[in-house]
Enzyme design. Structure first.
Site, PDB file in Angstrom:
ATOM      1  N   ASP A 132      48.195 -35.847  10.212  1.00 31.92           N
ATOM      2  CA  ASP A 132      49.194 -36.031  11.255  1.00 31.92           C
ATOM      3  C   ASP A 132      49.320 -34.741  12.057  1.00 31.92           C
ATOM      4  O   ASP A 132      48.830 -33.692  11.643  1.00 31.92           O
ATOM      5  CB  ASP A 132      50.542 -36.377  10.601  1.00 31.92           C
ATOM      6  CG  ASP A 132      51.660 -36.504  11.602  1.00 31.92           C
ATOM      7  OD1 ASP A 132      51.464 -37.199  12.614  1.00 31.92           O
ATOM      8  OD2 ASP A 132      52.739 -35.904  11.408  1.00 31.92           O
ATOM      9  N   SER A 133      50.027 -34.827  13.172  1.00 38.11           N
ATOM     10  CA  SER A 133      50.252 -33.646  14.002  1.00 38.11           C
ATOM     11  C   SER A 133      51.214 -32.655  13.331  1.00 38.11           C
ATOM     12  O   SER A 133      51.280 -31.509  13.727  1.00 38.11           O
ATOM     13  CB  SER A 133      50.836 -34.079  15.346  1.00 38.11           C
ATOM     14  OG  SER A 133      51.997 -34.853  15.130  1.00 38.11           O
TER      15      SER A 133
ATOM     16  N   TYR B 216      52.180 -33.433  19.362  1.00 31.01           N
ATOM     17  CA  TYR B 216      51.019 -33.950  20.086  1.00 31.01           C
ATOM     18  C   TYR B 216      51.456 -34.979  21.149  1.00 31.01           C
ATOM     19  O   TYR B 216      50.735 -35.209  22.106  1.00 31.01           O
ATOM     20  CB  TYR B 216      50.072 -34.676  19.118  1.00 31.01           C
ATOM     21  CG  TYR B 216      49.139 -33.788  18.307  1.00 31.01           C
ATOM     22  CD1 TYR B 216      49.422 -32.458  18.036  1.00 31.01           C
ATOM     23  CD2 TYR B 216      47.955 -34.331  17.797  1.00 31.01           C
ATOM     24  CE1 TYR B 216      48.561 -31.681  17.278  1.00 31.01           C
ATOM     25  CE2 TYR B 216      47.084 -33.558  17.041  1.00 31.01           C
ATOM     26  CZ  TYR B 216      47.392 -32.233  16.783  1.00 31.01           C
ATOM     27  OH  TYR B 216      46.529 -31.474  16.035  1.00 31.01           O
ATOM     28  N   GLY B 217      52.601 -35.579  20.911  1.00 28.27           N
ATOM     29  CA  GLY B 217      53.032 -36.743  21.706  1.00 28.27           C
ATOM     30  C   GLY B 217      53.228 -36.491  23.186  1.00 28.27           C
ATOM     31  O   GLY B 217      53.381 -37.429  23.961  1.00 28.27           O
TER      32      GLY B 217
ATOM     33  N   CYS C  68      49.195 -40.334  12.348  1.00 26.03           N
ATOM     34  CA  CYS C  68      49.885 -40.005  13.594  1.00 26.03           C
ATOM     35  C   CYS C  68      49.574 -41.073  14.646  1.00 26.03           C
ATOM     36  O   CYS C  68      48.411 -41.314  14.968  1.00 26.03           O
ATOM     37  CB  CYS C  68      49.393 -38.647  14.080  1.00 26.03           C
ATOM     38  SG  CYS C  68      50.053 -38.161  15.671  1.00 26.03           S
ATOM     39  N   ASN C  69      50.613 -41.694  15.170  1.00 17.18           N
ATOM     40  CA  ASN C  69      50.412 -42.750  16.170  1.00 17.18           C
ATOM     41  C   ASN C  69      49.748 -42.205  17.425  1.00 17.18           C
ATOM     42  O   ASN C  69      48.912 -42.872  18.035  1.00 17.18           O
ATOM     43  CB  ASN C  69      51.762 -43.369  16.543  1.00 17.18           C
ATOM     44  CG  ASN C  69      52.318 -44.218  15.437  1.00 17.18           C
ATOM     45  OD1 ASN C  69      52.189 -45.420  15.432  1.00 17.18           O
ATOM     46  ND2 ASN C  69      52.938 -43.577  14.455  1.00 17.18           N
ATOM     47  N   THR C  70      50.124 -40.980  17.810  1.00 18.99           N
ATOM     48  CA  THR C  70      49.564 -40.398  19.028  1.00 18.99           C
ATOM     49  C   THR C  70      48.056 -40.165  18.872  1.00 18.99           C
ATOM     50  O   THR C  70      47.269 -40.482  19.754  1.00 18.99           O
ATOM     51  CB  THR C  70      50.299 -39.083  19.372  1.00 18.99           C
ATOM     52  OG1 THR C  70      51.697 -39.360  19.456  1.00 18.99           O
ATOM     53  CG2 THR C  70      49.820 -38.503  20.668  1.00 18.99           C
TER      54      THR C  70
ATOM     55  N   GLU D  53      63.905 -34.523  13.270  1.00 20.74           N
ATOM     56  CA  GLU D  53      63.626 -33.252  12.597  1.00 20.74           C
ATOM     57  C   GLU D  53      64.910 -32.450  12.394  1.00 20.74           C
ATOM     58  O   GLU D  53      65.019 -31.669  11.450  1.00 20.74           O
ATOM     59  CB  GLU D  53      62.566 -32.462  13.378  1.00 20.74           C
ATOM     60  CG  GLU D  53      61.244 -33.211  13.363  1.00 20.74           C
ATOM     61  CD  GLU D  53      60.013 -32.350  13.556  1.00 20.74           C
ATOM     62  OE1 GLU D  53      60.159 -31.160  13.828  1.00 20.74           O
ATOM     63  OE2 GLU D  53      58.906 -32.911  13.436  1.00 20.74           O
TER      64      GLU D  53
ATOM     65  N   CYS E  77      55.821 -44.505  15.882  1.00 22.70           N
ATOM     66  CA  CYS E  77      55.767 -43.043  15.742  1.00 22.70           C
ATOM     67  C   CYS E  77      56.144 -42.703  14.302  1.00 22.70           C
ATOM     68  O   CYS E  77      57.016 -43.350  13.717  1.00 22.70           O
ATOM     69  CB  CYS E  77      56.743 -42.408  16.727  1.00 22.70           C
ATOM     70  SG  CYS E  77      56.957 -40.628  16.488  1.00 22.70           S
ATOM     71  N   THR E  78      55.480 -41.686  13.779  1.00 19.71           N
ATOM     72  CA  THR E  78      55.698 -41.305  12.376  1.00 19.71           C
ATOM     73  C   THR E  78      57.164 -41.034  12.030  1.00 19.71           C
ATOM     74  O   THR E  78      57.584 -41.241  10.899  1.00 19.71           O
ATOM     75  CB  THR E  78      54.948 -39.989  12.091  1.00 19.71           C
ATOM     76  OG1 THR E  78      55.204 -39.070  13.153  1.00 19.71           O
ATOM     77  CG2 THR E  78      53.471 -40.227  11.948  1.00 19.71           C
ATOM     78  N   HIS E  79      57.920 -40.539  13.012  1.00 18.91           N
ATOM     79  CA  HIS E  79      59.298 -40.122  12.716  1.00 18.91           C
ATOM     80  C   HIS E  79      60.292 -41.282  12.675  1.00 18.91           C
ATOM     81  O   HIS E  79      61.357 -41.155  12.097  1.00 18.91           O
ATOM     82  CB  HIS E  79      59.761 -39.123  13.780  1.00 18.91           C
ATOM     83  CG  HIS E  79      59.126 -37.779  13.665  1.00 18.91           C
ATOM     84  ND1 HIS E  79      57.754 -37.602  13.650  1.00 18.91           N
ATOM     85  CD2 HIS E  79      59.663 -36.536  13.550  1.00 18.91           C
ATOM     86  CE1 HIS E  79      57.488 -36.312  13.550  1.00 18.91           C
ATOM     87  NE2 HIS E  79      58.629 -35.642  13.486  1.00 18.91           N
TER      88      HIS E  79
HETATM   89  N1  DGL Z   1      53.135 -37.776  14.807  1.00 16.84           N
HETATM   90  C1  DGL Z   1      53.515 -38.123  16.164  1.00 16.84           C
HETATM   91  C2  DGL Z   1      53.356 -39.638  16.334  1.00 16.84           C
HETATM   92  O1  DGL Z   1      53.376 -40.399  15.407  1.00 16.84           O
HETATM   93  C3  DGL Z   1      54.925 -37.668  16.487  1.00 16.84           C
HETATM   94  C4  DGL Z   1      55.059 -36.166  16.590  1.00 16.84           C
HETATM   95  C5  DGL Z   1      54.225 -35.580  17.708  1.00 16.84           C
HETATM   96  O2  DGL Z   1      54.523 -35.808  18.902  1.00 16.84           O
HETATM   97  O3  DGL Z   1      53.271 -34.874  17.391  1.00 16.84           O
HETATM   98  O4  DGL Z   1      53.214 -40.091  17.441  1.00 16.84           O
END
Ligand code: DGL
Length: 294
Positions: free
Chosen positions: A37-38, A69-70, A100-102, A180, A212-214
């Site tokens: 993940d990012s 990363y988003g 990571c979705n991004t 976060e 998104c992971t969060h």
């Molecule tokens: N991990 C990113 C996602 O799932 C969220 C955090 C980021 O923007 O890096 O899209």
């Protein structure tokens, strides 16, 4: 370990070392699963994997020095993602999970290219599959980072599986910092969610994809804000399920029933990293190591 040949990487390496050494290699099914993940958000996927596949060893990689990363460009995300995939492949993982979705939205092809025969699973594929299945009427809302929404990856994946689906996407850039910060049930987060969801809730939707992971950490609040009207697709859980199915198909499930080994690599250990990470993971983080990429 150093000096061992990776049979998954036959093209890149000479047929060496000789057979005796090859025989000492870890059997494919006993190798760890690589998850990345990012940053720390991907630990929601790790948590779901630990629950679903309790005997598998896991190596997690979080690019905490370069998160988020988003909001970054596609070229940058592709470059970073390739570095991470190569790092994990060197550690002889038996599968790669893009948590990571991004990254899944814009760099899944890069990962599949460098992975060769190593199976690659990603949160978008799993989330889209689940959404296409569970939606009764085909009205699906997707919330994600701006880069994921711009890529249109969820809509494409859902339409591919279910051409009649209507997909409405909304970028929610403020959710990542709010999560976060630990404001999972804070009035500010509630107000932000109400504002973001306004545009999708006016549409005729019955399903909400947490792209998104969060966002899985906001599930109770989002359920509340949507009056429990929507079926919520948590891509962490669906990815763990998809991984279990794929590894079983490929005969790659670990036959051993011992205590699994969990290793965590990150590119920075900022203030409160451990605390926030453990909130995502729901348990303590041991074996945390900082590494440099590139
Ligand atoms: N991990 C990113 C996602 O799932 C969220 C955090 C980021 O923007 O890096 O899209």
């Amino acid at each position: 370990a150093a000096g061992l040949t990776d049979p998954l990487d036959t093209a890149a390496r000479p047929r060496w070392p000789p057979q005796t050494e090859v025989r000492q290699m870890t059997a494919l099914d006993r190798r760890p699963i690589g998850v990345f993940d990012s940053g720390i958000g991907g630990l929601t996927v790790v948590r779901a994997l630990m629950d679903r596949l309790p005997f598998e060893d896991l190596i997690y990689f979080g690019d905490s020095a370069r998160v988020p990363y988003g909001v970054k460009s596609v070229a940058t995300i592709e470059h970073f993602t390739q570095q991470i995939a190569e790092f994990l492949l060197k550690r002889q993982v038996k599968a790669l999970i893009i948590a990571c979705n991004t990254m899944a939205a814009v760099a899944a092809d890069v990962v599949r290219q460098v992975a060769g025969e190593v199976p690659v699973l990603d949160v978008i594929d799993a989330g889209a599959r689940s959404a296409a299945q569970v939606s009764q009427q085909g009205g699906i809302a997707v919330i994600a980072t701006p880069t994921t929404v711009n890529s249109n990856a969820y809509a494409r994946a859902i339409h591919h599986l279910r051409p009649d689906a209507r997909v409405y996407s909304q970028a929610c850039p403020l959710f990542v910092p709010l999560v976060e910060e630990g404001w999972l049930d804070h009035p500010v987060t509630r107000l932000t969610a109400e504002e973001y969801l306004k545009s999708v809730l006016v549409e005729d939707v019955d399903t909400l994809v947490l792209g998104c992971t969060h966002y899985p950490l906001l599930k109770p609040l989002l359920q509340d804000v949507t009056d429990n009207r929507l079926t919520i697709v948590d891509s962490a859980v669906t990815t763990a399920e998809a991984t279990a199915v794929r590894l079983a198909e490929l005969n790659l499930l670990n036959p051993q029933r011992g205590m699994p080994n969990y290793q965590y690599f990150v590119t920075d250990i900022p203030l409160r990293f451990q605390t926030i990470g453990e909130r995502f993971l729901g348990r303590s983080i041991r074996q945390l190591e900082m590494v440099k990429l590139g």
